[in-house]
Design an enzyme around this catalytic site. Structure first.
Site, PDB file in Angstrom:
ATOM      1  CG  ASP A 174      -1.801   1.163   1.335  1.00 40.74           C
ATOM      2  OD1 ASP A 174      -2.539   1.432   0.365  1.00 40.74           O
ATOM      3  OD2 ASP A 174      -1.776   1.839   2.375  1.00 40.74           O
ATOM      4  CG  ASP A 184      -1.891   8.465   2.038  1.00 41.55           C
ATOM      5  OD1 ASP A 184      -1.118   8.669   2.986  1.00 41.55           O
ATOM      6  OD2 ASP A 184      -2.656   9.341   1.592  1.00 41.55           O
ATOM      7  CG  ASP A 215      -2.420   2.343   6.361  1.00 44.07           C
ATOM      8  OD1 ASP A 215      -2.294   2.118   5.132  1.00 44.07           O
ATOM      9  OD2 ASP A 215      -3.214   3.194   6.805  1.00 44.07           O
TER      10      ASP A 215
END
Length: 261
Positions: free
Chosen positions: A7, A9, A203
């Protein structure tokens, strides 16, 4: 050999700030010659723009190593072979991906309504989309994220716009981005490895980790974005998921991965 779907951001950066250890992690992947792909639900940027953004943050990544939900949406439409006319609600990343795949923007009789993040969304755009869907166009959503991190705090994402369109039209979209198996299958195919040999790192439990688990990949949650050391137990409980690894950051992921070998 392991491959990695990573991922952006919240994992490599937060807005315009690099996350400590992210650049070193990418350098480690490149030095070890491990296959990886940066997979993002963000439909607003092209791979070139993502690579430029990373470079400005001190991370050297080729555009070919970036895969966006806009690219995945264009790939999905190409495989459907059910028309070439698209009514688009979105920004440059989506427009350029659709154009590169040979789709024509059509404001009158589209075969598809394709929607991503659109920070100039209006009541007029909502009305147009609903009318096309009521006339039989297929609804395709780049990603389901309802909120997005930004430098000024959270802001509504593509999923929030989709909620309005779905409520007004009664039409549920085909969702492309994480945790959808559509983007996960395309990304795994690009790596050229069995899903069981792929680590999904992110995240967000609800998108990254859920998407990886549903695809049969191994998963690692990093506590540098949506999930943090303070809320991780709440995040995992709300998702009903247990990642293979939970790591404070990417350097700790490398250490834990080495322990797994």
């Amino acid at each position: 050999m392991n491959g990695f779907l990573i991922d952006l951001d919240g994992t490599l950066y937060r807005g315009h700030e690099p996350i400590p250890g992210a650049a070193a992690f990418l350098q480690w992947l490149q030095q070890e010659q491990l296959p990886y792909l940066l997979v993002t639900n963000n439909s607003s940027r092209t791979p070139d723009q993502v690579a430029e953004h990373l470079q400005a943050l001190g991370m050297e990544v080729p555009a070919a190593a970036v895969y966006t939900s806009s690219q995945a949406a264009a790939q999905y439409l190409t495989e459907q072979r059910a028309g070439q006319r698209v009514h688009m609600i979105g920004e440059d990343g989506l427009r350029i991906a659709l154009d590169a795949a040979g789709f024509a923007l059509d404001e009158t009789t589209p075969d598809y309504v394709v929607q991503g993040i659109d920070r100039s969304f209006t009541y007029g755009k909502l009305t147009e989309a609903v009318r096309h869907l009521k006339h039989g166009a297929t609804y395709v959503l780049t990603n389901p994220d309802r909120m997005l991190p930004s430098d000024g705090g959270l802001m509504p994402g593509a999923g929030s716009l989709a909620a309005a369109i779905t409520a007004a039209s009664g039409v549920e979209p085909v969702v492309i981005g994480k945790p959808s198996p559509i983007i996960m299958a395309y990304a795994i195919e690009r790596l050229g490895l069995p899903a069981a040999d792929v680590w999904v790192i992110g995240d967000n439990v609800h998108t990254d980790i859920r998407g990886g688990a549903m695809a049969g990949c191994r998963t690692a949650l990093v506590l540098t974005g949506v999930a943090t050391p303070d809320n991780v137990h709440e995040q995992l409980a709300s998702a009903g998921l247990t990642p293979d690894l939970v790591c404070t950051d990417l350097p700790q992921f490398i250490a834990q991965l080495n322990d797994c070998r």
